[in-house]
Design an enzyme around this catalytic site. Structure first.
Site, PDB file in Angstrom:
ATOM      1  N   HIS A 160       0.831  -1.206   0.000  1.00  0.00           N
ATOM      2  CA  HIS A 160       0.000   0.000   0.000  1.00  0.00           C
ATOM      3  C   HIS A 160       0.861   1.250   0.000  1.00  0.00           C
ATOM      4  O   HIS A 160       0.555   2.241  -0.683  1.00  0.00           O
ATOM      5  CB  HIS A 160      -0.928  -0.015   1.226  1.00  0.00           C
ATOM      6  CG  HIS A 160      -1.697   1.242   1.426  1.00  0.00           C
ATOM      7  ND1 HIS A 160      -1.347   2.190   2.368  1.00  0.00           N
ATOM      8  CD2 HIS A 160      -2.803   1.720   0.796  1.00  0.00           C
ATOM      9  CE1 HIS A 160      -2.206   3.185   2.310  1.00  0.00           C
ATOM     10  NE2 HIS A 160      -3.097   2.941   1.375  1.00  0.00           N
ATOM     11  N   GLU A 200       2.181   1.966  -3.443  1.00  0.00           N
ATOM     12  CA  GLU A 200       1.129   2.599  -4.252  1.00  0.00           C
ATOM     13  C   GLU A 200       1.125   4.110  -4.044  1.00  0.00           C
ATOM     14  O   GLU A 200       1.006   4.882  -4.996  1.00  0.00           O
ATOM     15  CB  GLU A 200      -0.230   2.001  -3.874  1.00  0.00           C
ATOM     16  CG  GLU A 200      -1.412   2.672  -4.533  1.00  0.00           C
ATOM     17  CD  GLU A 200      -2.652   2.647  -3.669  1.00  0.00           C
ATOM     18  OE1 GLU A 200      -3.337   3.694  -3.579  1.00  0.00           O
ATOM     19  OE2 GLU A 200      -2.940   1.596  -3.063  1.00  0.00           O
ATOM     20  N   HIS A 201       1.270   4.541  -2.800  1.00  0.00           N
ATOM     21  CA  HIS A 201       1.331   5.977  -2.516  1.00  0.00           C
ATOM     22  C   HIS A 201       2.566   6.618  -3.140  1.00  0.00           C
ATOM     23  O   HIS A 201       2.484   7.672  -3.790  1.00  0.00           O
ATOM     24  CB  HIS A 201       1.368   6.213  -1.001  1.00  0.00           C
ATOM     25  CG  HIS A 201       0.028   6.268  -0.354  1.00  0.00           C
ATOM     26  ND1 HIS A 201      -0.453   7.383   0.284  1.00  0.00           N
ATOM     27  CD2 HIS A 201      -0.952   5.334  -0.245  1.00  0.00           C
ATOM     28  CE1 HIS A 201      -1.660   7.140   0.772  1.00  0.00           C
ATOM     29  NE2 HIS A 201      -1.980   5.894   0.467  1.00  0.00           N
ATOM     30  N   GLU A 251      -3.545   8.293   7.692  1.00  0.00           N
ATOM     31  CA  GLU A 251      -4.602   7.477   7.081  1.00  0.00           C
ATOM     32  C   GLU A 251      -4.954   6.302   7.996  1.00  0.00           C
ATOM     33  O   GLU A 251      -6.135   5.940   8.136  1.00  0.00           O
ATOM     34  CB  GLU A 251      -4.143   6.974   5.711  1.00  0.00           C
ATOM     35  CG  GLU A 251      -5.205   6.194   4.944  1.00  0.00           C
ATOM     36  CD  GLU A 251      -4.702   5.675   3.605  1.00  0.00           C
ATOM     37  OE1 GLU A 251      -5.491   5.010   2.905  1.00  0.00           O
ATOM     38  OE2 GLU A 251      -3.535   5.930   3.249  1.00  0.00           O
TER      39      GLU A 251
END
Length: 417
Positions: free
Chosen positions: A50, A53-54, A130
């Site tokens: 993840h 991806e950022h 997040e």
């Protein structure tokens, strides 16, 4: 009969290109899929897929983070990405004439990301925030709590996003090493749907990815051992959010077709049994429903609901009674017929969205090695019998195999299934 113009090509380095031409639209949706997700992370890498991806949106050798966004948005397009348990997808949509630009930007992100140390440190803070937001959202958090109850320490039982501690410990070198191992042609594919020819897409993919060396490192996975378990997390809130369910079937298991019908009738929409019994007839909850998830070697059936602490036991009692009835008696013929029609309708309506088509191409190719035609899926659904559904219900809804997870202010004395 639905005619699909799906074509597939494998480049010399192993990268697959799959497309579906839709000549009557003026746009195209393009995605680059990577066959790696949270499931493939080692103990010290939780959240790395993840986080990558950022980071790939944070700049390349020839584009800044602002350039990545503005180049696509300036032509009316959009760019996005998501990470799942078993795969990652970077995708964009634009007018067909700008499809080469979309794939060029995606390829640049994947192949030439700078992973600038300052951006890296800033983005770690962003992802940690997040995670905090996610922890503050019980109707999201309960689904991961439930997966952990079913699969415990297995990677499928962990949240994709990772933890503040695991993300905080990531380094640039660890991310580069992970990408060297997993972002390789034989574990990637380019999927596109819309007004774009397969030949032009293959040419683009060859130019942008054709010289990419393949050094695939096997991603070992182990089938999770599911155990029925109850997990409660006390939290001050207005509602108790809960998940109830258990392990089911893999992506390649044909029992997923009767399970889809069972899911549709039990909690798949507003006419489902649970929605009608819990919300419409008794007014006990605003949100109640179900869904089925399938992975390479296993699956999960989940019922989700949110209700006040004072009505939690009633909701659980009504739900348990409905599950027992279905497990004992199966579904009525009219329910099965209606569900089959609903499933077919949802599939066909989904074709009206080019991004939806592209997602189907990518996911089907990753899991099955081909794009399963809609007519084939529809035929499999139509062949399902009441006996098939009863067999699946008996397995899936076995009380001994069910797990339960809940977050909220539980009533005094708790709640029981």
């Amino acid at each position: 009969m639905h005619i699909e113009a799906v074509e597939t090509t494998t480049l010399a380095n192993g990268l697959r290109v799959v497309s579906e031409r839709v000549p009557y639209v003026q746009s195209a949706s393009i995605g680059v899929w990577v066959d790696v997700g949270a499931r493939h992370e080692k103990p010290g890498e939780r959240g790395i897929t993840h986080f990558i991806e950022h980071m790939l949106f944070k700049g390349t050798e020839r584009r800044s983070a602002r350039d990545i966004a503005s180049e696509i948005e300036s032509v009316g397009g959009s760019l996005n990405a998501f990470t799942d348990k078993e795969y990652t997808c970077y995708y964009g949509r634009a007018l067909s004439e700008h499809a080469p630009l979309v794939l060029d930007v995606l390829a640049d992100m994947i192949r030439n990301s700078t992973l600038d140390p300052e951006e890296f440190a800033r983005e770690k803070n962003v992802v940690i925030e997040e995670i905090k937001r996610y922890e503050d959202t019980p109707d999201d958090l309960v689904h991961d709590l439930f997966a952990r109850a079913v699969w415990q320490s297995h990677p499928l039982g962990r949240p994709v996003i990772g933890t503040a501690r695991s993300v905080g410990s990531l380094t640039v070198e660890r991310v580069r090493s992970f990408m060297r191992d997993h972002y390789v042609p034989s574990r990637m594919l380019v999927a596109a749907a819309g007004n774009i020819t397969h030949r032009s897409l293959v040419r683009l993919a060859t130019r942008l990815f054709g010289d990419m060396p393949d050094r695939s490192v096997p991603a070992p996975t182990r089938c999770p051992l599911a155990r029925g378990k109850q997990v409660r997390r006390h939290r001050r809130s207005e509602q108790v959010h809960f998940c109830l369910g258990g392990p089911t079937f893999a992506q390649t298991d044909d029992r997923r077709y009767p399970l889809t019908i069972l899911d549709m009738v039990l909690g798949g929409n507003m006419s489902s049994r649970l929605f009608q019994e819990v919300r419409e007839k008794r007014g006990l909850a605003y949100a109640i429903g179900s869904y089925a998830t399938a992975f390479r070697d296993c699956g999960l059936f989940t019922i989700y609901g949110g209700t006040s602490p004072t009505t939690l036991q009633q909701v659980l009692d009504v739900t348990a009674e409905e599950l027992a009835t279905v497990r004992r008696e199966g579904l009525r013929d009219d329910e099965i017929a209606r569900a089959k029609t609903q499933i077919r309708g949802a599939m066909v309506i989904g074709l009206e969205n080019m991004s939806g088509r592209m997602m189907r191409l990518g996911k089907s190719t990753l899991y099955h090695g081909r794009v399963i035609p809609l007519d084939e899926i529809s035929a499999c659904v139509q062949r399902v019998t009441a006996e098939d559904i009863l067999e699946v219900a008996h397995y899936t809804l076995d009380p001994e195999r069910l797990s339960f997870a809940a977050i909220g202010p539980f009533p005094r004395g708790g709640a029981s299934l």
